[in-house]
Design a protein around this motif. Structure first.
Motif, mmCIF file in Angstrom:
data_model
loop_
_atom_site.group_PDB
_atom_site.id
_atom_site.type_symbol
_atom_site.label_atom_id
_atom_site.label_comp_id
_atom_site.label_asym_id
_atom_site.label_seq_id
_atom_site.Cartn_x
_atom_site.Cartn_y
_atom_site.Cartn_z
ATOM 1 N N LEU A 1 0.824 -1.207 0.000
ATOM 2 C CA LEU A 1 0.000 0.000 0.000
ATOM 3 C C LEU A 1 0.860 1.260 0.000
ATOM 4 C CD1 LEU A 1 -2.791 -1.136 2.482
ATOM 5 C CD2 LEU A 1 -2.982 -0.889 0.005
ATOM 6 N N ALA A 2 1.994 1.210 0.694
ATOM 7 C CA ALA A 2 2.891 2.362 0.684
ATOM 8 C C ALA A 2 3.462 2.581 -0.715
ATOM 9 C CB ALA A 2 4.017 2.159 1.691
ATOM 10 N N ALA A 3 3.851 1.478 -1.366
ATOM 11 C CA ALA A 3 4.389 1.584 -2.716
ATOM 12 C C ALA A 3 3.331 2.054 -3.706
ATOM 13 C CB ALA A 3 4.965 0.240 -3.155
ATOM 14 N N ALA A 4 2.075 1.714 -3.431
ATOM 15 C CA ALA A 4 0.979 2.130 -4.309
ATOM 16 C C ALA A 4 0.596 3.592 -4.122
ATOM 17 C CB ALA A 4 -0.250 1.246 -4.072
ATOM 18 N N GLY A 5 1.205 4.239 -3.121
ATOM 19 C CA GLY A 5 0.959 5.673 -2.932
ATOM 20 C C GLY A 5 0.110 6.020 -1.744
ATOM 21 N N SER B 1 -8.597 -3.830 8.077
ATOM 22 C CA SER B 1 -8.112 -2.691 8.853
ATOM 23 C C SER B 1 -7.012 -1.947 8.099
ATOM 24 C CB SER B 1 -7.590 -3.176 10.209
ATOM 25 O OG SER B 1 -7.071 -2.100 10.961
ATOM 26 N N GLU B 2 -6.072 -2.692 7.519
ATOM 27 C CA GLU B 2 -4.985 -2.065 6.763
ATOM 28 C C GLU B 2 -5.528 -1.338 5.534
ATOM 29 O OE1 GLU B 2 -1.511 -2.019 7.435
ATOM 30 O OE2 GLU B 2 -2.349 -2.594 9.379
ATOM 31 N N LEU B 3 -6.452 -1.957 4.824
ATOM 32 C CA LEU B 3 -7.037 -1.325 3.645
ATOM 33 C C LEU B 3 -7.828 -0.075 4.021
ATOM 34 C CD1 LEU B 3 -8.352 -4.492 1.758
ATOM 35 C CD2 LEU B 3 -6.278 -3.191 1.250
ATOM 36 N N GLY B 4 -8.559 -0.163 5.115
ATOM 37 C CA GLY B 4 -9.355 0.970 5.557
ATOM 38 C C GLY B 4 -8.516 2.160 5.961
#
Length: 219
Positions: free
Chosen positions: A18-22, A73-76
């Protein structure tokens, strides 16, 4: 349920992705009506999250609800607009607990490999099925649900002669969910309307259909 180490690796791997995706960038793009297929591909196929709870012998990770909650939770936290929970937490459990037969297995394996398989309704009342010479006719319109927009296949619960039935349909002509305006643009919604005949093989009822369907949704 996976081990604490499994859960740690899932959270760390997802966090890095998710960090790499921005971070919040995909959510901002979704708010402007732009959804990247690379996001779903990376989450579903790269990380295997579409098959999070699917059986390992069908290509899944063989994990459970605890891991799905961690993923949600991480996606949210970054308002991720990919339908991981709709696929891994709704459609896949319905296929696992309420469906049977080779066609159902095909869709379970496809979902575990990253195909976007979505549920067209959360009960058997929205669609009706009628037996015809070539198989069945399906009619009705489902509610607006996450995961339907862009789905490759849909799982349709219906009522057939007063009893529950379950069908699996590939997206295409006559099976095209229509986008619905959503208050939250990071969670695209769509609804499916059907008025078509399908082959008998599309029916994927399991032996414990109604109870299995209820278990799949009551997680």
């Amino acid at each position: 349920m996976g081990s604490a180490e499994d859960q740690r690796l899932i959270v760390e791997g997802l966090g890095r992705f998710l960090a790499a995706a921005g971070g919040l960038a995909p959510a901002r793009a979704a708010a402007e009506g732009v959804l990247s297929p690379d996001l779903w591909d990376g989450l579903a196929r790269g990380l295997g999250l579409a098959g999070l709870a699917a059986a390992e012998d069908e290509g899944g990770l063989g994990l459970g609800m605890a891991e799905l909650c961690l993923v949600a939770s991480e996606l949210g936290a970054v308002l991720c607009p990919a339908p991981v929970v709709a696929v891994a937490g709704l459609a896949a459990p319905v296929l696992a607990q309420a469906a049977a037969g080779p066609f159902a297995r095909h869709h379970r394996e496809a979902a575990a490999r990253g195909a976007q398989v979505a549920l067209a309704a959360e009960d058997f009342a929205a669609f009706t099925a009628t037996a015809v010479a070539a198989g069945f006719r399906l009619d009705g319109e489902g509610p607006a649900l996450a995961g339907l927009a862009g789905a490759a296949a849909v799982i349709v619960p219906a009522t057939l002669a007063g009893r529950p039935a379950l069908f699996a349909l590939a997206a295409g002509p006559g099976v095209t969910p229509a986008p619905v305006a959503a208050l939250d643009p990071t969670r695209p919604l769509a609804r499916l309307a059907l008025a078509l005949e399908v082959a008998e093989a599309a029916r994927i009822d399991g032996p414990d259909l109604a109870a299995g369907f209820a278990r799949a949704l009551d997680r």
